[in-house]
Structures are given as structure tokens and as C-alpha cells.
Design a protein around this motif. Sequence first.
Motif, PDB file in Angstrom:
ATOM      1  N   SER A  37       0.854  -1.184   0.000  1.00 36.39           N
ATOM      2  CA  SER A  37       0.000   0.000   0.000  1.00 36.39           C
ATOM      3  C   SER A  37       0.891   1.234   0.000  1.00 36.39           C
ATOM      4  O   SER A  37       2.112   1.145  -0.065  1.00 36.39           O
ATOM      5  CB  SER A  37      -0.902  -0.028   1.234  1.00 36.39           C
ATOM      6  N   VAL A  38       0.295   2.407   0.072  1.00 36.93           N
ATOM      7  CA  VAL A  38       1.047   3.661   0.153  1.00 36.93           C
ATOM      8  C   VAL A  38       0.566   4.407   1.394  1.00 36.93           C
ATOM      9  O   VAL A  38      -0.574   4.877   1.443  1.00 36.93           O
ATOM     10  CB  VAL A  38       0.836   4.536  -1.103  1.00 36.93           C
ATOM     11  N   PRO A  39       1.392   4.497   2.442  1.00 34.90           N
ATOM     12  CA  PRO A  39       2.737   3.930   2.570  1.00 34.90           C
ATOM     13  C   PRO A  39       2.695   2.410   2.794  1.00 34.90           C
ATOM     14  O   PRO A  39       1.669   1.851   3.158  1.00 34.90           O
ATOM     15  CB  PRO A  39       3.305   4.658   3.784  1.00 34.90           C
ATOM     16  N   GLN A  40       3.847   1.773   2.589  1.00 35.43           N
ATOM     17  CA  GLN A  40       3.946   0.328   2.714  1.00 35.43           C
ATOM     18  C   GLN A  40       3.851  -0.088   4.181  1.00 35.43           C
ATOM     19  O   GLN A  40       4.350   0.589   5.074  1.00 35.43           O
ATOM     20  CB  GLN A  40       5.267  -0.143   2.108  1.00 35.43           C
ATOM     21  N   VAL A  41       3.203  -1.248   4.405  1.00 34.60           N
ATOM     22  CA  VAL A  41       3.040  -1.780   5.758  1.00 34.60           C
ATOM     23  C   VAL A  41       3.698  -3.150   5.816  1.00 34.60           C
ATOM     24  O   VAL A  41       3.440  -4.009   4.955  1.00 34.60           O
ATOM     25  CB  VAL A  41       1.549  -1.886   6.149  1.00 34.60           C
ATOM     26  N   ASN A  42       4.547  -3.350   6.841  1.00 31.84           N
ATOM     27  CA  ASN A  42       5.213  -4.632   7.064  1.00 31.84           C
ATOM     28  C   ASN A  42       4.709  -5.236   8.358  1.00 31.84           C
ATOM     29  O   ASN A  42       4.558  -4.537   9.374  1.00 31.84           O
ATOM     30  CB  ASN A  42       6.731  -4.453   7.131  1.00 31.84           C
ATOM     31  N   PHE A  43       4.493  -6.547   8.316  1.00 29.54           N
ATOM     32  CA  PHE A  43       3.899  -7.245   9.456  1.00 29.54           C
ATOM     33  C   PHE A  43       4.640  -8.561   9.655  1.00 29.54           C
ATOM     34  O   PHE A  43       5.007  -9.244   8.685  1.00 29.54           O
ATOM     35  CB  PHE A  43       2.415  -7.482   9.165  1.00 29.54           C
ATOM     36  N   SER A  44       4.908  -8.952  10.901  1.00 29.77           N
ATOM     37  CA  SER A  44       5.587 -10.219  11.170  1.00 29.77           C
ATOM     38  C   SER A  44       5.159 -10.767  12.526  1.00 29.77           C
ATOM     39  O   SER A  44       4.851 -10.006  13.451  1.00 29.77           O
ATOM     40  CB  SER A  44       7.105 -10.049  11.143  1.00 29.77           C
ATOM     41  N   VAL A  45       5.166 -12.102  12.611  1.00 29.77           N
ATOM     42  CA  VAL A  45       4.905 -12.815  13.862  1.00 29.77           C
ATOM     43  C   VAL A  45       6.045 -13.800  14.047  1.00 29.77           C
ATOM     44  O   VAL A  45       6.353 -14.584  13.137  1.00 29.77           O
ATOM     45  CB  VAL A  45       3.558 -13.549  13.837  1.00 29.77           C
ATOM     46  N   THR A  46       6.682 -13.767  15.219  1.00 36.43           N
ATOM     47  CA  THR A  46       7.858 -14.590  15.468  1.00 36.43           C
ATOM     48  C   THR A  46       7.765 -15.254  16.829  1.00 36.43           C
ATOM     49  O   THR A  46       7.328 -14.625  17.804  1.00 36.43           O
ATOM     50  CB  THR A  46       9.143 -13.732  15.423  1.00 36.43           C
TER      51      THR A  46
END
Length: 907
Positions: free
Chosen positions: A412-421
Amino acid sequence: MAFQKLSHIFTKIVFKQLRTNLFHIVLSAFFLTIGSFQTMAQELPKKPLVVTPENKADSITPVVVTPLIVSDTIKKDTLPETFKKALLEGKIKYRAIDYSKIDQKNKVITLYDQAELYYLDIELQSGIIVMDYEKSEIYAGRIKDSTGKYTQYPKFKQGSNLVEPDSIRFNFKTKKALIWNSRTEQGDIKLKGEISKKENDSVYFIKSARITTSKDIDDPEYYFLASKIKLVPGKKVVTGFTNMYIANVPTPLFLPFAFFPMSEKSQSGIIVPAFQDTRRQGYSLQNGGLYLALNDHYDLAILGDYFTNGSYGLRFQSDYALKYRFRGTLNVRFENLIQSERGFPDYSKTNIYNIQWSHAQDAKANPNSRFSASVNLGSSRYYQQSLNQVNIGSNLNNNLSSSISYSKTFNSVPQVNFSVTATHNQNTNTQEINMTLPTFQASVDRIFPFAPKDGIKKGLIKNINLQYNIRGENRIRTTDSLFFKSEMFRDARSGFQHSIPLSTNFKIFRYFSVSAGSNYNEVWYLKTINRTFDSDLNRVVTTDVNGFDAFRTYDFNTSLGTTIYGTFNFGEDKKWQSIRHVVRPAVSYNYTPSFEKYYDTYAMDASGRMQDYSRFEQGIFGAPGKNNSNNIGFSLGNSFEAKVTDKDSTKTEPKKIMLLSNLNLSTSYNIAADSLGWSPLRVSGGTNLFDNKMAVNFGTTLDPYAISNSGRRINTYNIDNGGSLFRMTSANMTLNYSFSSKDKNDPEKSSTQQGVRNGGREDDLFGTNVDFTDRRQSQFGSDDDSEEKIAEFFNAVMPWNLTLAYSLTYSNVNRESRITGNSLMVSGNIDITPRWKMGISSGYDFVQKGVTFTQFRFERDLLSWRMDFNWSPYGENAFWGFYIGVKSAVFSDIKHEKRSLPDRVLR
């Protein structure tokens, strides 16, 4: 009478007409046949073909035999079926160097010297080839050279099956063949038969056959001699009486019949165990079980050990892969260990386990999401107590770690980063386990609110940017004994941290870079604490308070830095032409206000003395600071590079060498501190020497303040206390030197891969792995059985490699001034001959005054076989193992293996 006479005349006319038509048919067929052979003769070469580099590609001459076709006016054809079939069903392509001869009368084609013939799906290469296309048969054999030696053995290929005999007779109509001294290869198995009969495309019968995996099928190191066999290419070999020969000498090993499955795909089967004996567990059968080829994407190996004192072990290993998607390995190991006998005072029983899982996603699978796993968890004492150790050096590892993560990017604009660790860290000495189940992170890409969409981001205002980050954790701290029990989850700590960093950067006075920023943080907790003094218990009691609570903090920071280049020229005619010095000074300022509002007080004792505390201080993200922080930081980075005259006189440009890749100094001063404002000065550096073969790293900590008699820092400079300007509190240095007889580094050894998964080193300073479940792997990396290497048996050059690691640690925190660590580790390997290899891993601890873990390894490459000896002579891990067996997976159960096990003491 008149009617009979009329009938007789009519019959005579009809038969006469029939005889005339039959004569015309036969005559037409004769001329058509002659015409077709004339056509074929016109296409034949006028002289023998000579293959040269210029005409080799065009020297294949097709021979086309025109089918016999008869046309007449008779509606019902009464001719035999053989008249309607073509003599050949396809085109013939052939060539030969000496001559190509065609006998039109006998319908025979003869090719001599490097002859090649291609017909339908048949490819034949030989010294001489004779094709009788009237009988539908092909003959091929060897020829003699000028010395009388047979050369140019036939190579017969039909479809995917290749046979290399002395001679062959083949009928391409019935697909049957007789083959003398045939040689064929099915996977790793090579067969040579005295007489072979090809029944059809899928069945061969062979008399007096040799079965081996040796590269030299005519003179193998070993083979199985079978009186007769039935071969189904790509599927199986069934034999009669079979006897094993080693160096052409029969052995007592024989079977009345044998079955060898052959397939390019994995096949399920039984894994034969190895017999061992130990002093503590008794006799044993180890590494026996089943291999299940479940499908093309995953398999399963089930292995077990059993000891006569009741100890046993189970292992489950599965490899899986999906092309262009992912691949991985799962390994679950469990052992039930019993020591001594029930009723004896030293009797003990314990269970240990280990789980390893590695998963890697193909980069082409999904560019916007990724899943990976690297798991190594289990009992803290597994590597110290296991009776079936993959690497005996793994028990030196004191840390196990794991990580499972999933990340996704939203374009998207702005870019979205997602993580599960999910992470896991385990200290095998203290048996303490720290886990996060899970860690959640998300971030929004940087936003430049004052910059034009298509313009350049330059200057103080346009470079202002901000982003949003959120991090959530559920952190667990437990021990081995409480792992995955209710107490483990009861003591879990959770929280969320939100941060919004705001920053900008710009240049002043052209050469100075300035960065400035501010951070806003907000922390959410679901559990806080409350401290009170309990007069009944006469102590301070800390209780958990469940419920949502939060605190907010902010800070400000800025930094100023530049880069200075200095060059010292000595002259182009000098060996050292110049030295370049790069200096990167930087000054930073950080301000964090006091957040006293988040602090409370409690009574420390019955006298009423009060103490401050924060209800957030046991949270996973800490508590807000109570005092102002007004820090000024100083750092200075240096690097030194030289230009020297190259030894190669043909090169016009000087050679660049790195003298000191980095030399860094850093410290800070807290303006708001009432005392002890300066932090210790940290000095660190490193460089690479001897063509980057030696890595040198060093560091030291220098404290400007003196210490009291009790060892506490006091607000007095060390120089004012009768000492030097700085007091060295610690220092360390490490040297790593790897070099070999080859210019290039050796490829990664397969023997270290399992050790790395266990948490060990990639090199062999702690020894190489011994995979008891698959002894086909060499201890010295990949095999090289090339003929060139064999020919170098008497070469004076012996390939070798050597790795050195030295570590020195000094401590003087409380005037102890002693060396706390001083050790030298060494590992080396040498090829005594191309078939004999030897290696050693050892070291010495100068503080403890003892030899560290030591391993000797020897290996003899016996071409199709391997023999090795692995020995750790002393210590708690004293161990030796001997193995000799066939390398190929097909005959991997043909082996002799003997080893001792370390005398494990269960704790």
C-alpha cells in the motif's frame, strides 16, 4: 448340352483373364521393387564416408526404402499380407569412417570403423554394424586396432536403456536380442553378464552376471556373482544363487536368491542395525528401523536403539520439499536412559529428547510473504548424555536457540510490514529457558509530509519524516523441569510497545552532517506489581496486579559528524607509496526527561524507611526513567589503508592493502549526573592480515574513575588517586587464522551441517561430525574419485589445511588483574596420499592448564568402499569408532562398524 458348352467357354475366358491380371500384378510388383532399389542405390554414397571436423555434422546419410504399393482394379485384394507391408518402418541414418557397404541383393547394410546407425528408437554405435533388413536383424561387434587389441565396443541404446556389450544380435521386429558380455547401468548398480537375452523392452535374462557399484565394471574392487538373473530395467533385479567376491576372491557371503529394487525414486525398506557393546548399558542394536518413501514430496525414517540393560532410543526424521514452494527437515529424538541395575545405589533413570526443525521457503513462492523456521530445543543435557550422538563435539555447545517467523508486506502507500515470530533460547548449563510466544511486529513505512511527491528530499524541512511501529510480546522465562507445564504459562509476561520516531537530516558548512529526531513511546501492560511491607512476615511482599496499565515517554536526540581524509605520500618510486587515513568523528546529544509520576513508594522495614519503585519495573519493556538523562556522546572511527608497489612488474597500478580496517573509540558524559558523569572509554579494533587469511580483533575498556577498597567506583579520577589517566578494567583479543595448500577455500563440508543445526561451529575446531545413521559421508567433505587424482598417487604435493583460533581475556574490575581466559584451538587435515587422509582437532587452555577436546580422524578411500577411524582419546567424551562399508546407498548395509560410547554419567 448347349448350356454346358456355353458355361465351359465362359469359365475358360474368366480364368484366362485372371491369369492375365495376376501376371500383370506380379510383373508390376517386380518393376516397382526394382525401381525402389534403384532409387535407394542412387541415394547411397559413391565412396566410403570419411568423418572430418568439416563434414562430421553432415555425414549422416538417410536411407529411405520406398514401401511396396500395388494398385489394381480388383475391389477385393486376395494377395498375402506380407506383400502389403513395407520392408522398413522408418528411415535409416548411418555413417562410418572406413566404409559403408550396401548389398541390394541380400538386403544387407555393412558399416565399419566408428560405425553409427539410427533406426526408429534404436541408437547403435560400434566398430562394425551389419543390418539385415529382410530378416529385421542387426549385428554389432568390436574390431581390432593395429596392435591387435579390441576397440570400439558396441553401445546399444533403445529408449532410455543403454547396453554396452562385446557383441549383440537384435531383431527390431520382435524386439528380442542376444548380447555377449553386456554392460549396463541401472542407477548406482552396474551389471556385466556373460550372455544376455532381451525378451522384450522390459525384460532381460542374463547368465553368469556380475553386480557391483564400482566405476570399473571390467575390473571391480568387489562384485556379486549371480548364476542367472532377471532384469527389469528401472524396476528390479532378481537373481539366483549369488556369491560375493572381493578382489576376485570368493567370500563365504552368499545367498540362495536375491532381490535388488531399482528405481530413480526413493523406495521404502528396512535399515539394518549395527551391533555394539558398552560397559554401562551392555550390548546394543543401534540405528535400525524403517525408511518410508511416502511420496515424491516427503519421506520418513524411523530409527531405534535398544540396550540390554533396558535403555532405548527412538528417532523420527522426515525430509520434505515442494518445488518452487518450500523445503525442510524435521528430526525428533527421544532416549530413555538407564544406568546400573535396579536396587543398586547408583541406579538412575532419565528421559531426554531433542527436536530439530528447519524450514525454508523458496523466494519465488511469494514475494510478499515468507515463512521460515529454525528450531533446536529439548533437554538441556541431551548432547551431554545421548548414547547416539551425531557429533561427539556437540556436547561442548552451551546454548540452544530457535526461531519461527512469518512476515508479510502490504504494498500500500505507505507500505506496511507485518511479522509474527516465536523465539527460544536455552542455556544448557543453567537449564534456563527464555521464550517469546509470540512476538508481534508491524511498521508503517516512512512518511515525508513536507517533501514533494516527485521532488528531491533535501534540506531540514523536506527531510522531516516519521513512521509508526508496534511491537507486542508474550515472554516466558522458565527452566527445564517446568517446560510446557502450567507454571510456565502462569509466569508469562505480556506487553505492547508503540513508537513514533520523528527525524530529519541536513548538512551545514558543506562538510558536516547533522541529524536530529525525537521518539514518542507508549507501553501497555496487562500485569503490573504492587509492593508493601508485611509486618506479620516482617518483609517486603511483591504482588501481581492484573489489569491494563500504560506509561508514555519521549526523548530528543541529535548528532553532528563528518569524514576527514588524510594521505601521507612517500613517492611513487618507494615500495610504500602512500598511506591513507580516514577519520570519522561524531558528537551526539540525547535528552530524556524525568518521569517521576510513574513512581510510588513503599516501606522497606518496620522503621518506616521509604523506597521508590515503579509498578512497571518488572515489565518486559522496562520502566520509565526516574532521573533526567542529559548525555553527550563522543565517538571516533579510524581506518588505515596503504598503496604499495605490486610484486608483479607487469601491473602498472599499485596494490591496495588494508592496515587497520577499524579503530573505534567511544564514551559519553551525563551532564545531569551529580557524580560519575563519564562513562568508561571503549576502544575496539580489527583487521585482516596475510591476504585476509588471519582475522585479528581486539578491545579494551578504560575507566577514568578510581575504585574504593570494597571495589566500588568513587567520584575521584584515577589519576588523582595515584594511578594513571585510565584504569583498564577488561581487555580481550581473538585471532583466527585459516590457510591451506590451495589458493581457494575448500567447499563447505557436509559433515559440519548437522553440527551447525545442533548449535555448533561451521569449522572443525571441535571435531567433525560422525553421522551414525548414514556412514556414506566422508569426514573430510566431498569425495573426489577422478582419474586425474588417482594418477597423482606419487605426487610430492600433499593437500592440507590448517585452522588456528586464539583467545585471550583480561579482567581487572576489582584490582584482580588476572588472565581469565587464554586458549589456543587448532584443527588440521592432510591428504597423505590421494586415498589416505588424516585430521586432528585439539587445543590447550593455558588458564586451566589442560588439553581441550581432542579428536583424531583417519580415512582410507577404497574407491567403492570407505574405511575410517575416529578417536577422542581422553576426557568425559572419550570415544573411538571404526567403519568400513560400501559408499553407494544401494549396498549401504554391506558394512562392518565397531565403536565405543562415552561413559555417560546421568545427572
